[in-house]
Scaffold this motif. Structure first.
Motif, PDB file in Angstrom:
ATOM      1  N   UNK A  19      44.786   4.592 -66.059  1.00 38.18           N
ATOM      2  CA  UNK A  19      44.444   4.447 -64.634  1.00 38.18           C
ATOM      3  C   UNK A  19      45.480   3.625 -63.868  1.00 38.18           C
ATOM      4  N   UNK A  20      45.943   2.539 -64.475  1.00 35.63           N
ATOM      5  CA  UNK A  20      46.959   1.704 -63.828  1.00 35.63           C
ATOM      6  C   UNK A  20      48.275   2.472 -63.695  1.00 35.63           C
ATOM      7  N   UNK A  21      48.635   3.225 -64.749  1.00 37.79           N
ATOM      8  CA  UNK A  21      49.880   4.000 -64.721  1.00 37.79           C
ATOM      9  C   UNK A  21      49.813   5.116 -63.681  1.00 37.79           C
ATOM     10  N   UNK A  23      48.128   5.162 -61.014  1.00 43.54           N
ATOM     11  CA  UNK A  23      48.062   4.626 -59.656  1.00 43.54           C
ATOM     12  C   UNK A  23      49.434   4.226 -59.122  1.00 43.54           C
ATOM     13  N   UNK A  24      50.423   4.173 -59.985  1.00 36.88           N
ATOM     14  CA  UNK A  24      51.761   3.721 -59.581  1.00 36.88           C
ATOM     15  C   UNK A  24      52.733   4.898 -59.632  1.00 36.88           C
ATOM     16  N   UNK A  25      53.068   5.474 -58.487  1.00 41.16           N
ATOM     17  CA  UNK A  25      53.955   6.634 -58.446  1.00 41.16           C
ATOM     18  C   UNK A  25      55.371   6.299 -58.906  1.00 41.16           C
ATOM     19  N   UNK A  26      55.796   5.062 -58.660  1.00 40.16           N
ATOM     20  CA  UNK A  26      57.133   4.661 -59.105  1.00 40.16           C
ATOM     21  C   UNK A  26      57.249   4.746 -60.620  1.00 40.16           C
ATOM     22  N   UNK A  27      56.195   4.344 -61.310  1.00 41.40           N
ATOM     23  CA  UNK A  27      56.206   4.402 -62.773  1.00 41.40           C
ATOM     24  C   UNK A  27      56.206   5.841 -63.258  1.00 41.40           C
ATOM     25  N   UNK A  28      55.536   6.742 -62.531  1.00 41.45           N
ATOM     26  CA  UNK A  28      55.580   8.166 -62.895  1.00 41.45           C
ATOM     27  C   UNK A  28      57.024   8.651 -62.889  1.00 41.45           C
ATOM     28  N   UNK A  68      57.447  -0.760 -75.009  1.00 43.21           N
ATOM     29  CA  UNK A  68      57.403  -0.022 -76.275  1.00 43.21           C
ATOM     30  C   UNK A  68      56.527   1.221 -76.193  1.00 43.21           C
ATOM     31  N   UNK A  69      55.330   1.097 -75.671  1.00 45.18           N
ATOM     32  CA  UNK A  69      54.394   2.221 -75.684  1.00 45.18           C
ATOM     33  C   UNK A  69      54.898   3.392 -74.846  1.00 45.18           C
ATOM     34  N   UNK A  70      55.196   3.146 -73.579  1.00 46.58           N
ATOM     35  CA  UNK A  70      55.638   4.239 -72.730  1.00 46.58           C
ATOM     36  C   UNK A  70      57.025   4.726 -73.137  1.00 46.58           C
ATOM     37  N   UNK A  71      57.861   3.833 -73.623  1.00 41.07           N
ATOM     38  CA  UNK A  71      59.177   4.244 -74.115  1.00 41.07           C
ATOM     39  C   UNK A  71      59.067   5.193 -75.287  1.00 41.07           C
TER      40      UNK A  71
END
Length: 207
Positions: A19-21, A23-28, A68-71
């Protein structure tokens, strides 16, 4: 190995705060842009023997940028893409995933954690140790892992691996270190908010 790799991805994905990820379009954009950026880098392969191809990794920058996780998840996406494009075989996907993605990016992030925990927190330590030196050690780690696997599974004997794979490793250490070191430097200077592992208060303020 492919089953083990899939289990790791599922466990890691389970721990991501989606949900946090979302909500952040920059992170997408940053996450998927990083995954796409690795594809041409990994396509530039060189090797004499099948299965002993060498290429730059860029995983240190990914680990420092996304964590680490998203990488791990995004580099897994990159591997799927280059396999779909025919630059890697599906029969080798499990090995490439575990030994070429999961373990190296975990190793790289662990080195960052060690530098953060035990070394003086300064901008130059972040760039030259967590970025530059870390990248060289990570590609060495990945190359040694794959070499050991090839010998252990009797796909090649030790001398063949040494002559056609390990002998080229010293030529990759400095370029890999420079590639990641320069990328980390540019990002820290111009886009520090893109670096999940970097905060001015830790590395710059009052130093």
């Amino acid at each position: 190995m492919i089953i083990l790799g899939i289990l790791v991805v599922i466990l890691v994905a389970w721990q991501v705060d989606w949900p946090d990820w979302l909500a952040d379009k920059t992170r997408h954009h940053l996450s998927f842009g990083s995954a796409i950026a690795l594809v041409p880098l990994w396509m530039l392969q060189a090797g004499v023997k099948e299965g002993l191809e060498l290429h730059f990794l860029g995983l240190t920058t990914l680990a420092l940028m996304l964590g680490w996780r998203m990488g791990l998840l995004m580099s897994s996406v990159s591997l799927v893409l280059i396999t779909l494009f025919g630059f890697e075989s599906w029969s080798s996907f499990g090995v490439n995933h575990l030994l070429g993605v999961i373990l190296p990016i975990t190793f790289s992030y662990l080195l960052f954690v060690l530098t953060y925990s035990y070394l003086y927190r300064h901008l130059f330590v972040y760039i030259f140790v967590a970025g530059f030196l870390n990248a060289a050690l990570t590609i060495a780690f990945k190359t040694l892992l794959l070499s050991g696997f090839m010998v252990w599974t009797a796909q090649y004997d030790w001398q063949t691996v040494l002559d056609n794979y390990l002998s080229v490793l010293p030529l990759l250490l400095l370029p890999e270190a420079l590639l990641n070191g320069m990328a980390v430097t540019v990002l820290v200077v111009f886009r520090p908010n893109w670096m999940r592992t970097y905060l001015d208060r830790d590395y710059l303020i009052n130093k």
